[in-house]
Motif scaffolding. Sequence first.
Motif, PDB file in Angstrom:
ATOM      1  N   ASN A 195     -16.612  -0.279 -15.170  1.00  0.00           N
ATOM      2  CA  ASN A 195     -17.229  -0.544 -16.484  1.00  0.00           C
ATOM      3  C   ASN A 195     -18.506   0.266 -16.663  1.00  0.00           C
ATOM      4  O   ASN A 195     -18.749   0.824 -17.729  1.00  0.00           O
ATOM      5  N   TYR A 243     -18.867   2.720 -19.806  1.00  0.00           N
ATOM      6  CA  TYR A 243     -19.786   2.403 -20.902  1.00  0.00           C
ATOM      7  C   TYR A 243     -21.134   3.118 -20.765  1.00  0.00           C
ATOM      8  O   TYR A 243     -22.131   2.654 -21.296  1.00  0.00           O
ATOM      9  N   ASP A 245     -26.585   0.334 -14.879  1.00  0.00           N
ATOM     10  CA  ASP A 245     -26.363   1.610 -15.570  1.00  0.00           C
ATOM     11  C   ASP A 245     -27.384   1.771 -16.686  1.00  0.00           C
ATOM     12  O   ASP A 245     -28.027   0.802 -17.090  1.00  0.00           O
ATOM     13  N   TYR A 251     -12.158 -10.615 -24.348  1.00  0.00           N
ATOM     14  CA  TYR A 251     -13.358 -10.459 -25.181  1.00  0.00           C
ATOM     15  C   TYR A 251     -13.918  -9.064 -24.975  1.00  0.00           C
ATOM     16  O   TYR A 251     -14.148  -8.625 -23.854  1.00  0.00           O
ATOM     17  N   ARG A 252     -14.095  -8.328 -26.059  1.00  0.00           N
ATOM     18  CA  ARG A 252     -14.691  -6.993 -25.975  1.00  0.00           C
ATOM     19  C   ARG A 252     -15.695  -6.854 -27.088  1.00  0.00           C
ATOM     20  O   ARG A 252     -15.486  -7.368 -28.191  1.00  0.00           O
ATOM     21  N   VAL A 253     -16.769  -6.126 -26.809  1.00  0.00           N
ATOM     22  CA  VAL A 253     -17.771  -5.919 -27.837  1.00  0.00           C
ATOM     23  C   VAL A 253     -17.196  -4.951 -28.874  1.00  0.00           C
ATOM     24  O   VAL A 253     -17.323  -5.156 -30.074  1.00  0.00           O
ATOM     25  N   SER A 296     -13.157   0.101 -25.960  1.00  0.00           N
ATOM     26  CA  SER A 296     -12.534  -0.420 -24.746  1.00  0.00           C
ATOM     27  C   SER A 296     -11.145   0.204 -24.561  1.00  0.00           C
ATOM     28  O   SER A 296     -10.736   0.564 -23.466  1.00  0.00           O
ATOM     29  N   GLY A 328      -9.605   0.197 -21.112  1.00  0.00           N
ATOM     30  CA  GLY A 328      -9.879  -1.183 -20.696  1.00  0.00           C
ATOM     31  C   GLY A 328      -8.792  -2.135 -21.159  1.00  0.00           C
ATOM     32  O   GLY A 328      -8.142  -1.898 -22.174  1.00  0.00           O
ATOM     33  N   THR A 329      -8.605  -3.220 -20.394  1.00  0.00           N
ATOM     34  CA  THR A 329      -7.623  -4.229 -20.803  1.00  0.00           C
ATOM     35  C   THR A 329      -8.311  -5.442 -21.420  1.00  0.00           C
ATOM     36  O   THR A 329      -7.661  -6.301 -21.994  1.00  0.00           O
ATOM     37  N   GLY A 330      -9.642  -5.526 -21.280  1.00  0.00           N
ATOM     38  CA  GLY A 330     -10.358  -6.702 -21.771  1.00  0.00           C
ATOM     39  C   GLY A 330     -10.275  -7.866 -20.786  1.00  0.00           C
ATOM     40  O   GLY A 330     -10.708  -8.979 -21.078  1.00  0.00           O
ATOM     41  N   GLY A 364     -11.089  -7.317 -17.296  1.00  0.00           N
ATOM     42  CA  GLY A 364     -11.856  -6.988 -16.092  1.00  0.00           C
ATOM     43  C   GLY A 364     -12.898  -8.028 -15.719  1.00  0.00           C
ATOM     44  O   GLY A 364     -12.928  -8.505 -14.574  1.00  0.00           O
ATOM     45  N   LEU A 365     -13.738  -8.404 -16.672  1.00  0.00           N
ATOM     46  CA  LEU A 365     -14.817  -9.340 -16.323  1.00  0.00           C
ATOM     47  C   LEU A 365     -14.292 -10.767 -16.122  1.00  0.00           C
ATOM     48  O   LEU A 365     -14.907 -11.558 -15.405  1.00  0.00           O
TER      49      LEU A 365
HETATM   50  P1  ADP Z   1     -12.738  -3.930 -20.745  1.00  0.00           P
HETATM   51  O1  ADP Z   1     -11.432  -3.710 -20.093  1.00  0.00           O
HETATM   52  O2  ADP Z   1     -12.675  -3.916 -22.242  1.00  0.00           O
HETATM   53  O3  ADP Z   1     -13.826  -3.065 -20.197  1.00  0.00           O
HETATM   54  P2  ADP Z   1     -14.071  -6.157 -19.434  1.00  0.00           P
HETATM   55  O4  ADP Z   1     -13.654  -7.575 -19.327  1.00  0.00           O
HETATM   56  O5  ADP Z   1     -14.223  -5.380 -18.179  1.00  0.00           O
HETATM   57  O6  ADP Z   1     -13.045  -5.472 -20.424  1.00  0.00           O
HETATM   58  O7  ADP Z   1     -15.456  -6.101 -20.233  1.00  0.00           O
HETATM   59  C1  ADP Z   1     -15.555  -6.812 -21.464  1.00  0.00           C
HETATM   60  C2  ADP Z   1     -16.466  -6.072 -22.428  1.00  0.00           C
HETATM   61  O8  ADP Z   1     -17.814  -6.101 -21.923  1.00  0.00           O
HETATM   62  C3  ADP Z   1     -16.150  -4.609 -22.619  1.00  0.00           C
HETATM   63  O9  ADP Z   1     -15.146  -4.416 -23.586  1.00  0.00           O
HETATM   64  C4  ADP Z   1     -17.494  -4.044 -23.057  1.00  0.00           C
HETATM   65  O10 ADP Z   1     -17.656  -4.260 -24.440  1.00  0.00           O
HETATM   66  C5  ADP Z   1     -18.494  -4.929 -22.306  1.00  0.00           C
HETATM   67  N1  ADP Z   1     -19.035  -4.295 -21.085  1.00  0.00           N
HETATM   68  C6  ADP Z   1     -18.659  -4.531 -19.808  1.00  0.00           C
HETATM   69  N2  ADP Z   1     -19.383  -3.816 -18.930  1.00  0.00           N
HETATM   70  C7  ADP Z   1     -20.258  -3.109 -19.665  1.00  0.00           C
HETATM   71  C8  ADP Z   1     -21.325  -2.170 -19.349  1.00  0.00           C
HETATM   72  N3  ADP Z   1     -21.603  -1.826 -18.088  1.00  0.00           N
HETATM   73  N4  ADP Z   1     -22.034  -1.659 -20.399  1.00  0.00           N
HETATM   74  C9  ADP Z   1     -21.751  -1.998 -21.679  1.00  0.00           C
HETATM   75  N5  ADP Z   1     -20.784  -2.868 -22.030  1.00  0.00           N
HETATM   76  C10 ADP Z   1     -20.044  -3.414 -21.045  1.00  0.00           C
END
Ligand code: ADP
Length: 261
Positions: free
Chosen positions: A159, A163, A187, A205-207, A212, A217-219, A221-222
Amino acid sequence: VRDRKLIVHVIPFENRRQILVTHDITESERIDMMRRDFIANASHELRTPLTVINGFLEIASMQPDLEVSIRSSHVKLMVEQGERMQRLVEDMLTLSRLESTEFQVRSERIDMEMMLRHILQEAQALSAGKHQISLEFDGPDISGSSDEIRSAISNLVTNAVRYTPEHGAIKMIWKNSPQGPKLIVQDNGIGINQEHISRLTERFYRVDKSRSRETQGTGLGLAIVKHVLIRHDAQLLIESHLGEGSKFSVQFPRNAVATIE
Ligand code: ADP
């Protein structure tokens, strides 16, 4: 009881007397809603690539004499969408395995230095020289599931690369603290607005959905990171400022330090 729904069972008890058993269904309704949301989101995520693939297949079947260069660009797009579906299904399977209570955490000694150096190399390959990525290593080995911890850390570092715009810096720090071993992934990338931070570990959830997707990204990861950390009694702290960068800190408990050889 205000704001609560209860199920009441009437059960015969000792001849004529009866007892009432009540269950609070607020929690089960919440879980049900989450499950419905997950299925709706997952279906939607899978439908998008499927629609693209089906569209191109239809073109191919209706226009068998399509110019080679156009056909190969269609094939390339189909392969990309197929890979996207594969990543989604793999992440969904990982999440469901992590959530299953029968599936215990395997406890083994994790060679943290080896693991972090390996993750560093993968991040450098993903960044293709566009970022400066560093590792400060000064912490102990821990015990836990090596596969799970690797996937959690790797998600955080991936990530950070995705990002963070070109020429940005990404730092991985592994150290010991009075509270226990600690990992920091920092970062100076796009950052996250405060209002989103508490929701980032929710599935899908994605911003910014399009960003993404662009960055593969799959949304999920976190959400995977959160579940791995819960299973290891570790805590995740997210600090971020829009346009300045993000810091993901993972605090492991003191007893996570490996004692076995
Ligand atoms: P994705 O596969 O979309 O990256 P994640 O679950 O890993 O899904 O992350 C969810 C959302 O959190 C991302 O879509 C992004 O908007 C935000 N995000 C995660 N890590 C970062 C980062 N290091 N800097 C900025 N935004 C981040």
